[in-house]
Each structure stands twice: as structure tokens, then as C-alpha cells.
Design an enzyme around this catalytic site. Structure first.
Site, PDB file in Angstrom:
ATOM      1  N   ASP A   1     -81.911  22.916  -5.792  1.00  0.00           N
ATOM      2  CA  ASP A   1     -80.647  22.206  -5.751  1.00  0.00           C
ATOM      3  C   ASP A   1     -79.775  22.761  -6.881  1.00  0.00           C
ATOM      4  OD1 ASP A   1     -78.768  20.022  -5.202  1.00  0.00           O
ATOM      5  OD2 ASP A   1     -79.495  19.202  -7.095  1.00  0.00           O
ATOM      6  N   LEU A   2     -78.473  22.525  -6.828  1.00  0.00           N
ATOM      7  CA  LEU A   2     -77.570  23.067  -7.849  1.00  0.00           C
ATOM      8  C   LEU A   2     -77.200  22.027  -8.911  1.00  0.00           C
ATOM      9  CD1 LEU A   2     -75.831  25.443  -8.860  1.00  0.00           C
ATOM     10  CD2 LEU A   2     -74.001  24.616  -7.335  1.00  0.00           C
ATOM     11  N   ASP A   3     -76.406  21.039  -8.541  1.00  0.00           N
ATOM     12  CA  ASP A   3     -75.877  20.081  -9.509  1.00  0.00           C
ATOM     13  C   ASP A   3     -76.962  19.138 -10.016  1.00  0.00           C
ATOM     14  OD1 ASP A   3     -72.943  20.738  -9.338  1.00  0.00           O
ATOM     15  OD2 ASP A   3     -73.376  20.335  -7.228  1.00  0.00           O
TER      16      ASP A   3
ATOM     17  N   LYS B   1     -78.673  16.601   3.236  1.00  0.00           N
ATOM     18  CA  LYS B   1     -79.734  15.822   2.607  1.00  0.00           C
ATOM     19  C   LYS B   1     -79.389  14.337   2.703  1.00  0.00           C
ATOM     20  CE  LYS B   1     -80.008  19.507  -0.868  1.00  0.00           C
ATOM     21  NZ  LYS B   1     -79.796  19.847  -2.290  1.00  0.00           N
TER      22      LYS B   1
ATOM     23  N   ASP C   1     -82.910  16.795  -8.181  1.00  0.00           N
ATOM     24  CA  ASP C   1     -82.667  15.769  -9.192  1.00  0.00           C
ATOM     25  C   ASP C   1     -82.228  14.438  -8.588  1.00  0.00           C
ATOM     26  OD1 ASP C   1     -79.315  15.556 -10.080  1.00  0.00           O
ATOM     27  OD2 ASP C   1     -80.032  16.853  -8.477  1.00  0.00           O
TER      28      ASP C   1
ATOM     29  N   THR D   1     -77.548  23.394  -1.792  1.00  0.00           N
ATOM     30  CA  THR D   1     -76.742  22.349  -2.400  1.00  0.00           C
ATOM     31  C   THR D   1     -76.005  21.513  -1.366  1.00  0.00           C
ATOM     32  OG1 THR D   1     -74.848  21.955  -3.876  1.00  0.00           O
ATOM     33  CG2 THR D   1     -74.869  24.046  -2.680  1.00  0.00           C
ATOM     34  N   SER D   2     -75.691  20.290  -1.734  1.00  0.00           N
ATOM     35  CA  SER D   2     -74.874  19.427  -0.877  1.00  0.00           C
ATOM     36  C   SER D   2     -73.390  19.675  -1.083  1.00  0.00           C
ATOM     37  CB  SER D   2     -75.194  17.951  -1.145  1.00  0.00           C
ATOM     38  OG  SER D   2     -76.496  17.641  -0.711  1.00  0.00           O
TER      39      SER D   2
END
Length: 223
Positions: free
Chosen positions: A14-16, A143, A168, A111-112
Site C-alpha cells: 500500500d502507499l499512504d 479495497k 496500514d 493504492t486506493s
């Protein structure tokens, strides 16, 4: 400390909140949008994390037409793609991704966020460019549906159960588990209890080591 070793053939990040600290930017943009639409800021912030913005906005404003929803998506996307104040790589991120590239380990960012937002944050944080980048505008279901991680694995030439997912947010952890991946939860802004479906919980990526085996790699950490 208990030593944990997980075999894998690819890694899905995931990114953020996982690779990048962008929480201040996310808060500013979403709260500005909530004010613009006359919505309660705290309620908005309670449902958005780890999910595609379109799905969150559609849930918050079910009365909007498709065109009106598109307009709100563009407004928020522009705000998030241009607000890079405070966006930075989380501890251990650049070092781990650089090491993975040196070792030839397949990895992807899943990522979302949309492509404009994700690419801006990857650049602002100084991350190595991923060979595979799955964004919200590339999937039909975001997601917590497993589709994003399944697509990320497929584009690495793998299946999701050959990959380890790093997340996260509860929605992302649920997506990784549904995809059949082992999930490592990053405790950046959610508690261990909130991410209890993950197998492993760590504070940041500096705690990880990757070891080469004959036909795969092993993720090693102390937990």
C-alpha cells in the site's frame, strides 16, 4: 523477541501510511471537501482511509448524479495531487525498496488513490519508481475487495498467495487477507486491535530484512 520468516515471490505495498506519510495532506484535503459539501468532518474522516475516494464520496453523497460525483472526484483529486506539504517517505521505506531493486525482488505499489495522486506522492517522497503501480482508476472494485492485490500480483507474473501484502488500514488488511496473501500491518495510524486480521504487526519497514533463497525470497523480522 520471536523470529519470524515468511517465504515469498513478490511484495505488494500500500502507499499512504505504509510507504509514505501523507496523513496531514489527506486530512487537509478531505476536511476542505467536507466543509465544501456541508458534511461533518469527523464522520468523513472515519470512513475514508484505505478506500477509493469515489466509493467514499458515493457513500457520503448518495443523492449525487454520476456527473456531479465525477465533478467532486476531480475536485478532490486535484486538491490531493497538488498538496504535497509534509508528504515524505516513512522510516525504512527508501532503503528497503532500493534493496529490493538491487536484489531483483518483484514488488508493486497497490493504492486506493488515483494515478495523479499516487504518482505525485511517490515523486514527492523520493521513492524508487515501481515497475507495477495499481491505482483506484485501474480496478472495478477497490479495497476491501481483493481485486487490487490480485491485479498487482498478476502484473508481477505471480498469484496473490505467492506475495506478502503490506498495509496500514483495516480495508487494506481485509483485501490482502481475501486475496490469500500473508499480511504485514504497519502501525502508522491504526492500532494492532484495528488491524487484527494481519499476521504480523510492525511500526515501520526498517525492521525488515530480505534473504535470498533458491527459487524465492524470505522476509525476516523480529516480532
Amino acid at each position: 523477541m520471536t523470529k519470524i520468516s515468511l517465504p515469498f515471490k513478490g511484495l505488494l505495498f500500500d502507499l499512504d501510511g505504509t510507504l509514505v506519510d501523507s496523513l496531514a495532506s489527506v486530512d487537509r484535503c478531505w476536511k476542505a471537501w467536507a466543509n465544501k459539501m456541508g458534511l461533518d468532518q469527523e464522520y468523513v474522516m472515519s470512513i475514508i482511509h484505505g478506500r477509493p475516494a469515489r466509493e467514499s464520496q458515493a457513500e457520503l453523497l448518495p443523492y449525487l448524479s454520476a456527473q456531479e460525483l465525477d465533478d467532486e472526484i476531480r475536485w478532490l483529486e486535484n486538491a490531493e495531487a497538488t498538496d504535497m506539504e509534509g508528504v515524505a517517505a516513512r522510516e525504512g521505506t527508501v532503503e528497503l525498496l532500493t534493496r529490493l531493486d538491487e536484489m531483483g525482488v518483484p514488488w508493486a505499489i497497490v493504492t486506493s488513490g488515483t494515478y495523479p495522486v499516487a504518482s505525485a506522492r511517490i515523486k514527492a517522497a523520493g521513492l524508487p519508481q515501481p515497475r507495477v503501480l495499481v491505482t483506484a482508476d485501474r480496478v472495478t472494485k477497490g479495497k476491501p475487495d481483493p481485486e487490487p492485490f490480485e491485479l498487482g500480483a498478476k502484473e508481477l507474473g505471480l498469484t496473490a498467495n505467492e506475495c506478502i501484502v503490506f498495509e496500514d488500514a483495516p480495508a487494506g488488511v481485509a483485501a490482502g487477507c481475501s486475496a490469500g496473501s500473508e499480511v504485514v500491518a504497519i502501525l502508522s495510524h491504526n492500532s494492532k486491535a484495528e488491524l487484527d486480521k494481519a499476521r504480523i504487526h510492525i511500526d515501520n519497514l526498517s525492521l525488515l530484512a530480505v534473504i535470498t533463497q533458491e527459487n524465492h525470497w524470505v522476509l525476516s523480522l523480529s516480532n
